[in-house]
Design a protein around this motif. Structure first.
Motif, short mmCIF file in Angstrom:
data_model
loop_
_atom_site.label_atom_id
_atom_site.label_comp_id
_atom_site.label_asym_id
_atom_site.label_seq_id
_atom_site.Cartn_x
_atom_site.Cartn_y
_atom_site.Cartn_z
N LYS A 92 0.84 -1.20 0.00
CA LYS A 92 0.00 0.00 0.00
C LYS A 92 0.88 1.25 0.00
N TRP A 93 1.91 1.25 0.84
CA TRP A 93 2.85 2.37 0.90
C TRP A 93 3.55 2.54 -0.45
N LEU A 94 4.03 1.45 -1.03
CA LEU A 94 4.75 1.49 -2.29
C LEU A 94 3.87 2.04 -3.42
N ALA A 95 2.62 1.62 -3.45
CA ALA A 95 1.68 2.09 -4.48
C ALA A 95 1.40 3.59 -4.34
N SER A 96 1.54 4.13 -3.14
CA SER A 96 1.24 5.55 -2.93
C SER A 96 2.42 6.46 -3.28
N ARG A 97 3.58 5.87 -3.55
CA ARG A 97 4.78 6.68 -3.85
C ARG A 97 4.79 7.15 -5.29
N PRO A 98 5.17 8.41 -5.48
CA PRO A 98 5.34 8.88 -6.87
C PRO A 98 6.58 8.22 -7.47
N LEU A 99 6.61 8.12 -8.76
CA LEU A 99 7.80 7.57 -9.42
C LEU A 99 8.94 8.54 -9.22
N GLN A 100 10.09 8.01 -8.75
CA GLN A 100 11.23 8.86 -8.43
C GLN A 100 12.49 8.21 -8.97
#
Length: 102
Positions: A92-100
């Motif tokens: 869930k945390w990973l899916a909420s991260r913008p691509l960086q």
């Protein structure tokens, strides 16, 4: 029967270094403890800038990374405990991260 208890004093962290594969923490008793970065999936996914943006918490008994919402205790490091975050929470945390980029 007499049982004696041993009080173990947990040292405080003084500095933290995160490489591509290792988390190293310098302790105030002169030791440096290093653990695999694989123990902390959020740190693996973090950019170099995010990994370097840490602060000591609890008078040095913990380390906090604001950008990735990660907290690691010195006691946990010394006990050899990897992250206890569930796969569901991590995904869930990973899916909420913008691509960086690093």
């Amino acid at each position: 029967m007499h049982t004696s208890t041993i009080e173990i004093e947990v040292p405080a962290a003084e500095n933290t270094t995160v490489s591509e594969d290792t988390l190293s923490v310098d302790l105030n008793d002169g030791r440096t403890i290093s653990v695999p970065l694989a123990w902390y999936p959020r740190l693996i996914c973090a950019t170099r800038s995010e990994r370097n943006n840490w602060r000591l918490i609890g008078k040095g008994y913990g380390i906090h990374w604001e950008d990735i919402d990660e907290d690691i205790s010195v006691e946990g490091l010394l006990a050899g405990k990897p992250s206890g975050e569930s796969q569901t929470s991590f995904k869930k945390w990973l899916a909420s991260r913008p691509l960086q980029s690093s």
